[in-house]
Scaffold this motif. Structure first.
Motif, PDB file in Angstrom:
ATOM      1  N   GLY A 119       0.831  -1.239   0.063  1.00 37.87           N
ATOM      2  CA  GLY A 119       0.046   0.009  -0.085  1.00 37.87           C
ATOM      3  C   GLY A 119       1.084   1.206  -0.013  1.00 37.87           C
ATOM      4  O   GLY A 119       1.929   1.331   0.944  1.00 37.87           O
ATOM      5  N   THR A 120       0.579   2.325  -0.887  1.00 35.37           N
ATOM      6  CA  THR A 120       1.134   3.619  -0.938  1.00 35.37           C
ATOM      7  C   THR A 120       0.589   4.552  -0.103  1.00 35.37           C
ATOM      8  O   THR A 120       1.068   5.506   0.176  1.00 35.37           O
ATOM      9  CB  THR A 120       1.109   3.845  -2.427  1.00 35.37           C
ATOM     10  OG1 THR A 120      -0.205   4.063  -2.717  1.00 35.37           O
ATOM     11  CG2 THR A 120       1.852   3.137  -3.273  1.00 35.37           C
ATOM     12  N   LEU A 121      -0.477   4.128   0.742  1.00 35.34           N
ATOM     13  CA  LEU A 121      -1.290   5.290   1.381  1.00 35.34           C
ATOM     14  C   LEU A 121      -1.121   4.908   2.907  1.00 35.34           C
ATOM     15  O   LEU A 121      -1.679   3.838   3.176  1.00 35.34           O
ATOM     16  CB  LEU A 121      -2.599   5.138   1.173  1.00 35.34           C
ATOM     17  CG  LEU A 121      -3.493   6.487   1.657  1.00 35.34           C
ATOM     18  CD1 LEU A 121      -2.816   7.689   1.152  1.00 35.34           C
ATOM     19  CD2 LEU A 121      -4.997   6.158   1.422  1.00 35.34           C
ATOM     20  N   PRO A 122      -0.560   5.623   3.773  1.00 34.76           N
ATOM     21  CA  PRO A 122      -0.452   5.357   5.126  1.00 34.76           C
ATOM     22  C   PRO A 122      -1.894   5.329   5.737  1.00 34.76           C
ATOM     23  O   PRO A 122      -2.982   6.044   4.895  1.00 34.76           O
ATOM     24  CB  PRO A 122       0.113   6.366   5.807  1.00 34.76           C
ATOM     25  CG  PRO A 122       1.136   6.899   4.785  1.00 34.76           C
ATOM     26  CD  PRO A 122      -0.028   6.708   3.413  1.00 34.76           C
ATOM     27  N   GLU A 123      -2.332   4.777   6.716  1.00 37.70           N
ATOM     28  CA  GLU A 123      -3.750   4.894   7.385  1.00 37.70           C
ATOM     29  C   GLU A 123      -3.840   6.086   8.287  1.00 37.70           C
ATOM     30  O   GLU A 123      -2.938   6.380   8.946  1.00 37.70           O
ATOM     31  CB  GLU A 123      -3.921   3.614   8.177  1.00 37.70           C
ATOM     32  CG  GLU A 123      -5.439   3.412   8.441  1.00 37.70           C
ATOM     33  CD  GLU A 123      -5.634   2.289   9.244  1.00 37.70           C
ATOM     34  OE1 GLU A 123      -6.776   2.377  10.015  1.00 37.70           O
ATOM     35  OE2 GLU A 123      -5.153   1.307   9.102  1.00 37.70           O
ATOM     36  N   TYR A 124      -4.876   6.739   8.021  1.00 39.47           N
ATOM     37  CA  TYR A 124      -5.061   8.071   8.295  1.00 39.47           C
ATOM     38  C   TYR A 124      -6.501   7.738   9.352  1.00 39.47           C
ATOM     39  O   TYR A 124      -7.370   7.139   8.939  1.00 39.47           O
ATOM     40  CB  TYR A 124      -5.529   9.194   7.564  1.00 39.47           C
ATOM     41  CG  TYR A 124      -3.978   9.600   7.249  1.00 39.47           C
ATOM     42  CD1 TYR A 124      -3.344  10.846   7.563  1.00 39.47           C
ATOM     43  CD2 TYR A 124      -3.461   9.113   5.887  1.00 39.47           C
ATOM     44  CE1 TYR A 124      -1.961  11.301   7.265  1.00 39.47           C
ATOM     45  CE2 TYR A 124      -2.265   9.758   5.529  1.00 39.47           C
ATOM     46  CZ  TYR A 124      -1.595  10.833   5.862  1.00 39.47           C
ATOM     47  OH  TYR A 124      -0.362  11.145   5.517  1.00 39.47           O
TER      48      TYR A 124
END
Length: 175
Positions: free
Chosen positions: A29-34
């Motif tokens: 995944g290229t998107l950290p979890e926010y």
């Protein structure tokens, strides 16, 4: 891993083999979890959808009388641009970043929401689903990560901005 490719009509074996040969593993995944650090106390998370480069949450009222009170999403640059409401945006400060705010139209512009009645063993309950004409929207991009955030809901501007300022990586995540 085993992959299967099937299409009805029109493609010959050569094209199907070219498609199969193009299959490649994507990086993690290229998107950290926010997460939102603050939400109105009368709202609860109803649904979270996450892909490799985008995530969206929908929040309802805690008492179950309103669906889709607000939603928020974040997306990496690879996901493309997030939708912007029509009309002129107002520049707003979200921490150190300048974002955009679109307020809901004037009350006489329509947008009363959709009211539905659900009958069940505990009786009939009326629920309201907010429509787009009722929603305010905040949109901003983090210049360090290139991640764009969007919060849209049937809430006061101050609440939308407070939620926007509370967005942070989930514990242990690095943006």
């Amino acid at each position: 891993m085993l992959f299967s490719l099937s299409l009805d009509g029109g493609l010959d074996q050569t094209v199907m083999e070219q498609i199969a040969d193009s299959v490649a593993e994507l990086p993690a995944g290229t998107l950290p979890e926010y997460q939102l650090g603050w939400t109105p106390e009368d709202c609860v998370l109803a649904k979270r959808d996450a892909l490799r480069d985008a995530a969206q949450e929908t929040w309802n009222s805690a008492d179950g009388t309103s669906l889709g009170v607000f939603s928020w999403m974040c997306a990496a640059e690879t996901a493309g641009s997030l939708a912007k409401p029509e009309g002129t945006a107002e520049a707003v400060r979200i921490g150190d970043v300048i974002g955009c705010y679109w307020g809901p139209p004037a009350p006489d512009a329509g947008g009363s929401g959709i009211k539905i009645q659900i009958s069940g063993s505990s009786g009939t309950q009326t629920m309201t689903i907010a429509d787009e004409a009722q929603k305010g929207t905040v949109l901003w991009t983090d210049p360090e990560t290139g991640i764009t955030f969007r919060i849209s809901g049937d809430l006061k501007k101050d609440d939308l901005l407070r939620m926007a300022e509370s967005v942070a990586p989930a514990d242990g995540e690095t943006p």
